[in-house]
Design a protein around this motif. Sequence first.
Motif, PDB file in Angstrom:
ATOM      1  N   ALA B  83       0.822  -1.047  -0.467  1.00 50.85           N
ATOM      2  CA  ALA B  83      -0.220  -0.018   0.363  1.00 50.85           C
ATOM      3  C   ALA B  83       1.049   1.397  -0.687  1.00 50.85           C
ATOM      4  CB  ALA B  83      -0.854  -0.086   0.778  1.00 50.85           C
ATOM      5  N   GLY B  84       0.436   1.507  -1.017  1.00 51.84           N
ATOM      6  CA  GLY B  84       1.310   3.271  -1.416  1.00 51.84           C
ATOM      7  C   GLY B  84       2.602   3.064  -1.730  1.00 51.84           C
ATOM      8  N   ASP B  85       3.418   4.640  -1.314  1.00 51.16           N
ATOM      9  CA  ASP B  85       4.855   4.100  -3.132  1.00 51.16           C
ATOM     10  C   ASP B  85       5.722   3.239  -1.641  1.00 51.16           C
ATOM     11  OD1 ASP B  85       4.178   6.319  -1.327  1.00 51.16           O
ATOM     12  OD2 ASP B  85       5.142   7.783  -1.855  1.00 51.16           O
ATOM     13  N   ILE B  86       6.339   3.320  -2.219  1.00 49.04           N
ATOM     14  CA  ILE B  86       7.449   1.942  -2.281  1.00 49.04           C
ATOM     15  C   ILE B  86       9.210   2.859  -2.309  1.00 49.04           C
ATOM     16  CG2 ILE B  86       8.780  -0.152  -1.544  1.00 49.04           C
ATOM     17  CD1 ILE B  86       6.276  -1.138  -2.752  1.00 49.04           C
ATOM     18  N   SER B  87      10.265   2.717  -1.323  1.00 51.58           N
ATOM     19  CA  SER B  87      11.388   3.301  -1.527  1.00 51.58           C
ATOM     20  C   SER B  87      12.444   2.404  -0.659  1.00 51.58           C
ATOM     21  CB  SER B  87      11.501   5.115  -0.843  1.00 51.58           C
ATOM     22  OG  SER B  87      13.251   5.473  -1.433  1.00 51.58           O
ATOM     23  N   LEU B  88      13.423   1.849  -1.478  1.00 52.69           N
ATOM     24  CA  LEU B  88      13.767   1.304  -1.061  1.00 52.69           C
ATOM     25  C   LEU B  88      15.755   1.829  -0.849  1.00 52.69           C
ATOM     26  CD1 LEU B  88      15.780  -1.736  -0.911  1.00 52.69           C
ATOM     27  CD2 LEU B  88      15.170  -2.160  -3.465  1.00 52.69           C
ATOM     28  N   LEU B  89      15.854   1.883   0.203  1.00 52.71           N
ATOM     29  CA  LEU B  89      17.105   2.479   0.210  1.00 52.71           C
ATOM     30  C   LEU B  89      18.528   1.304   0.323  1.00 52.71           C
ATOM     31  CD1 LEU B  89      17.280   5.660   1.082  1.00 52.71           C
ATOM     32  CD2 LEU B  89      17.728   4.702   3.222  1.00 52.71           C
ATOM     33  N   ALA B  90      19.708   1.494  -0.830  1.00 54.69           N
ATOM     34  CA  ALA B  90      21.174   0.644  -1.040  1.00 54.69           C
ATOM     35  C   ALA B  90      21.057   1.289  -1.373  1.00 54.69           C
ATOM     36  CB  ALA B  90      19.915  -0.560  -1.439  1.00 54.69           C
ATOM     37  N   GLY B  91      22.481   0.776  -1.285  1.00 57.60           N
ATOM     38  CA  GLY B  91      24.131   1.380  -2.531  1.00 57.60           C
ATOM     39  C   GLY B  91      23.474   2.317  -2.589  1.00 57.60           C
ATOM     40  N   LEU B  92      23.530   3.456  -1.553  1.00 59.21           N
ATOM     41  CA  LEU B  92      23.446   4.831  -1.808  1.00 59.21           C
ATOM     42  C   LEU B  92      24.423   5.379  -3.336  1.00 59.21           C
ATOM     43  CD1 LEU B  92      22.706   5.916   1.753  1.00 59.21           C
ATOM     44  CD2 LEU B  92      21.795   5.675   0.373  1.00 59.21           C
ATOM     45  N   GLY B  93      23.738   6.176  -3.890  1.00 65.49           N
ATOM     46  CA  GLY B  93      24.278   6.704  -4.708  1.00 65.49           C
ATOM     47  C   GLY B  93      24.556   5.967  -6.318  1.00 65.49           C
ATOM     48  N   THR B  94      23.725   4.706  -6.848  1.00 67.08           N
ATOM     49  CA  THR B  94      23.682   4.490  -7.493  1.00 67.08           C
ATOM     50  C   THR B  94      23.774   5.819  -8.343  1.00 67.08           C
ATOM     51  OG1 THR B  94      22.297   2.729  -6.751  1.00 67.08           O
ATOM     52  CG2 THR B  94      22.207   2.744  -8.869  1.00 67.08           C
ATOM     53  N   GLY B  95      23.980   5.258  -9.437  1.00 63.05           N
ATOM     54  CA  GLY B  95      23.776   5.618 -10.981  1.00 63.05           C
ATOM     55  C   GLY B  95      24.666   7.787 -11.095  1.00 63.05           C
ATOM     56  N   PHE B  96      25.470   7.911  -9.486  1.00 66.50           N
ATOM     57  CA  PHE B  96      25.614   8.850  -9.684  1.00 66.50           C
ATOM     58  C   PHE B  96      26.888   9.244 -11.159  1.00 66.50           C
ATOM     59  CE2 PHE B  96      26.656   9.832  -5.246  1.00 66.50           C
ATOM     60  CZ  PHE B  96      25.053  10.223  -5.271  1.00 66.50           C
ATOM     61  N   SER B  97      26.858   9.744 -11.406  1.00 63.18           N
ATOM     62  CA  SER B  97      28.403  11.012 -12.947  1.00 63.18           C
ATOM     63  C   SER B  97      29.146  11.508 -11.973  1.00 63.18           C
ATOM     64  CB  SER B  97      26.949  11.024 -13.547  1.00 63.18           C
ATOM     65  OG  SER B  97      27.947  12.361 -14.747  1.00 63.18           O
ATOM     66  N   PRO B  98      30.642  10.889 -12.497  1.00 59.02           N
ATOM     67  CA  PRO B  98      31.435  11.795 -12.299  1.00 59.02           C
ATOM     68  C   PRO B  98      31.970  12.918 -12.843  1.00 59.02           C
ATOM     69  CG  PRO B  98      32.013   9.416 -13.168  1.00 59.02           C
ATOM     70  CD  PRO B  98      30.704   9.652 -12.540  1.00 59.02           C
ATOM     71  N   HIS B  99      30.750  13.161 -14.000  1.00 60.93           N
ATOM     72  CA  HIS B  99      31.993  14.605 -14.414  1.00 60.93           C
ATOM     73  C   HIS B  99      30.705  15.821 -14.109  1.00 60.93           C
ATOM     74  CE1 HIS B  99      34.139  11.410 -16.350  1.00 60.93           C
ATOM     75  NE2 HIS B  99      33.066  10.254 -16.928  1.00 60.93           N
ATOM     76  N   GLN B 100      29.811  14.951 -13.094  1.00 62.41           N
ATOM     77  CA  GLN B 100      28.564  15.959 -13.563  1.00 62.41           C
ATOM     78  C   GLN B 100      28.939  16.605 -11.842  1.00 62.41           C
ATOM     79  OE1 GLN B 100      25.364  14.260 -15.428  1.00 62.41           O
ATOM     80  NE2 GLN B 100      24.485  16.038 -15.276  1.00 62.41           N
ATOM     81  N   THR B 101      27.951  17.917 -11.925  1.00 61.52           N
ATOM     82  CA  THR B 101      28.691  18.444  -9.973  1.00 61.52           C
ATOM     83  C   THR B 101      27.568  17.840  -9.515  1.00 61.52           C
ATOM     84  OG1 THR B 101      26.716  20.125 -10.299  1.00 61.52           O
ATOM     85  CG2 THR B 101      29.256  20.766 -10.661  1.00 61.52           C
ATOM     86  N   GLY B 102      28.148  18.020  -7.795  1.00 60.26           N
ATOM     87  CA  GLY B 102      27.210  17.321  -6.899  1.00 60.26           C
ATOM     88  C   GLY B 102      26.240  17.840  -7.266  1.00 60.26           C
ATOM     89  N   ARG B 103      25.101  19.220  -7.215  1.00 59.21           N
ATOM     90  CA  ARG B 103      23.831  19.471  -7.422  1.00 59.21           C
ATOM     91  C   ARG B 103      23.207  18.781  -8.896  1.00 59.21           C
ATOM     92  NH1 ARG B 103      22.100  24.608  -5.921  1.00 59.21           N
ATOM     93  NH2 ARG B 103      24.034  25.765  -5.475  1.00 59.21           N
ATOM     94  N   GLU B 104      24.211  18.570  -9.793  1.00 58.70           N
ATOM     95  CA  GLU B 104      23.396  18.062 -10.256  1.00 58.70           C
ATOM     96  C   GLU B 104      23.056  16.610 -10.944  1.00 58.70           C
ATOM     97  OE1 GLU B 104      25.054  19.684 -14.783  1.00 58.70           O
ATOM     98  OE2 GLU B 104      26.627  19.087 -13.455  1.00 58.70           O
ATOM     99  N   ASN B 105      23.997  15.793  -9.855  1.00 55.69           N
ATOM    100  CA  ASN B 105      24.011  14.442  -8.876  1.00 55.69           C
ATOM    101  C   ASN B 105      22.927  14.617  -8.235  1.00 55.69           C
ATOM    102  OD1 ASN B 105      26.021  12.770 -10.247  1.00 55.69           O
ATOM    103  ND2 ASN B 105      27.285  14.317 -10.279  1.00 55.69           N
ATOM    104  N   ALA B 106      22.285  15.758  -8.034  1.00 53.26           N
ATOM    105  CA  ALA B 106      21.880  15.259  -6.384  1.00 53.26           C
ATOM    106  C   ALA B 106      19.809  15.070  -7.113  1.00 53.26           C
ATOM    107  CB  ALA B 106      21.843  16.672  -5.603  1.00 53.26           C
ATOM    108  N   LEU B 107      20.287  15.724  -8.447  1.00 54.66           N
ATOM    109  CA  LEU B 107      18.426  15.579  -9.003  1.00 54.66           C
ATOM    110  C   LEU B 107      18.443  14.694  -9.759  1.00 54.66           C
ATOM    111  CD1 LEU B 107      18.666  19.468 -10.934  1.00 54.66           C
ATOM    112  CD2 LEU B 107      16.851  18.454  -8.996  1.00 54.66           C
ATOM    113  N   LEU B 108      19.662  14.079 -10.329  1.00 50.47           N
ATOM    114  CA  LEU B 108      20.234  13.120 -11.680  1.00 50.47           C
ATOM    115  C   LEU B 108      19.262  11.619 -10.485  1.00 50.47           C
ATOM    116  CD1 LEU B 108      21.060  10.936 -13.602  1.00 50.47           C
ATOM    117  CD2 LEU B 108      23.300  11.580 -12.831  1.00 50.47           C
ATOM    118  N   TYR B 109      20.639  11.478  -9.348  1.00 51.24           N
ATOM    119  CA  TYR B 109      20.339  10.519  -8.309  1.00 51.24           C
ATOM    120  C   TYR B 109      18.459  10.510  -7.466  1.00 51.24           C
ATOM    121  CZ  TYR B 109      20.845   7.296  -3.904  1.00 51.24           C
ATOM    122  OH  TYR B 109      20.644   6.209  -3.784  1.00 51.24           O
ATOM    123  N   GLY B 110      18.155  11.858  -7.538  1.00 48.18           N
ATOM    124  CA  GLY B 110      16.878  12.229  -7.411  1.00 48.18           C
ATOM    125  C   GLY B 110      15.568  11.428  -8.342  1.00 48.18           C
ATOM    126  N   SER B 111      15.984  11.936  -9.811  1.00 39.38           N
ATOM    127  CA  SER B 111      14.966  10.814 -10.124  1.00 39.38           C
ATOM    128  C   SER B 111      15.090   9.415 -10.682  1.00 39.38           C
ATOM    129  CB  SER B 111      15.454  12.006 -12.065  1.00 39.38           C
ATOM    130  OG  SER B 111      16.902  11.633 -11.828  1.00 39.38           O
TER     131      SER B 111
END
Lengths: 284, 239
Positions: B83-111
């Motif tokens: 019931a409701g939305d599920i969030s799995l917290l595992a492997g923090l930072g999956t999909g981070f891109s080393p070539h973008q800024t922290g701010r851009e990565n925050a948006l990327l990881y959030g999406s």
Amino acid sequence: MGQNGPTTPVLRQIGVKSNPLLAPINTLKEVRSNRFLVRNLIRRDVRGRYRNAALGYAWTVIEPALLASVYWFLFIMLSGNPDEMYAVWVLLGVIVWGSFSKSLNAATNSLTGNVRTMHLVFFPRSIFPVSGVGANIVVTMMSCLIILPLLYIYELPITIHLVWIPIGVLLAGFMALGFGMMMAPLNCVQRDVQHLIRFITRAGFFVSPVMWTAEMAMERGAWGEAALWNPMVLPITMVRHALEGKSVELPDSIVISSLVVSFLIYVVGTMIFSKYERGAVKYL
Amino acid sequence: MTETSISLQDIVLHFPKQRNIFGIISDFFRKKIRRFTALSGVNLHIKQGEVVGIIGRNGSGKSTLLRVISGIYPPDEGMVHAAGDISLLAGLGTGFSPHQTGRENALLYGSILGHSEEEMLSKLDEIIEFSELGSFIDEPLRTYSAGMKARLGLAVASAIKPNILLIDEVLGVGDPNFREKSKNKILAMVKGASTVVIVSHSFGLMTDVCDRVVLLDRGKIIAEGDPQTSIKAYYDLEE
């Protein structure tokens, strides 16, 4: 959404198999509802590609231009004097074909290349091939900026028909997406698929109008006519004719069959992807 | 709040053992698919507001179970409801891109974690503040230390309040100072979410926060009950 209000969220089933027959439409819906994610994944891909390069995004133009000049040289060695626009036709061929082949490889490898992400978060898996192809389309659109100086150098008219350029690029990308989605689940089981696809994209270069044009093929009798049935003839010729200031001039039967084939590839590709993707990721 | 939040009914999940085309073809002719059963007949019902821990030895199917709940692996048999939305917290930072800024990565990881654009933009300041990255937030991620990346990952992941929170061993990142802060943050998330399932080897934490602990062994539930009892069963298993 996400607020723990007094209303209790409804129980829903997780991991329900969607009907593969609806996949062509569902894929579009999934992309639409995840567009923020798709945009970010495309940006990550494009940024990563031209990192640490002094010329940066200029490479989107330099690479096809260098390739085209080599093919132009080769052609002069083989057949003597081509018409003055030949170098331009090769350049456009290289751009559109390159876009198709990179998109196809990206879509084929889209599941195998994102294992970590797939194991840790869930979102519709069609997002992977779509954003892989999307990144290549973005890069190709940048390559197409080379058309602006060409229009000036060859004193070509700026007409409404230039809109066929992005349409041609999108059509090639659309075909690559369908074909790649067909291959991606199989690639999870056996990586031979990606090597085979890499070979196909190299060999396909010669049977597609990259170094030759549809006009040349039509002068070569039966074999030339047969070559026009290749569905890549339409997008490449569309882009070339757009630069000449006209809409695509190919026999109607060729245009219609290419469009039908592209559409069928997409339909079958999304269906295969949606049917086998969930089983295939267990092999990763 | 006694409504069901997560319900697993007779969950069976297999993984293929034959990992190449020849094996698949030979399975086809033998009419017998050789496979590894990761979960066999798991039944688990979790009510809203419950905090449930899952313990077990390595390879007992703990992480796989969380992946089944989150939809990553659809079960071969049985049904999962949530019931409701599920969030799995595992492997923090999956999909981070080393070539973008922290701010851009925050948006990327959030999406990647499934947040909408509006949600991310409205929480971006809060995320940056929690990550303690200061002016580094506008530097490319390749200049970050491992701890800095982990902090950014946790900051983004903890910015949302899902109905169901699944946590897979994400404690203990960064320097001791931040580790304490991250533990508190996760505990705050546990309190904020209506239902929580935690996979961890840290039994101290389990005893502190869990209402109920489930012991998993070879894909089956062996024991289920209050933390002490299940943890004791775990040690009995070890013998």
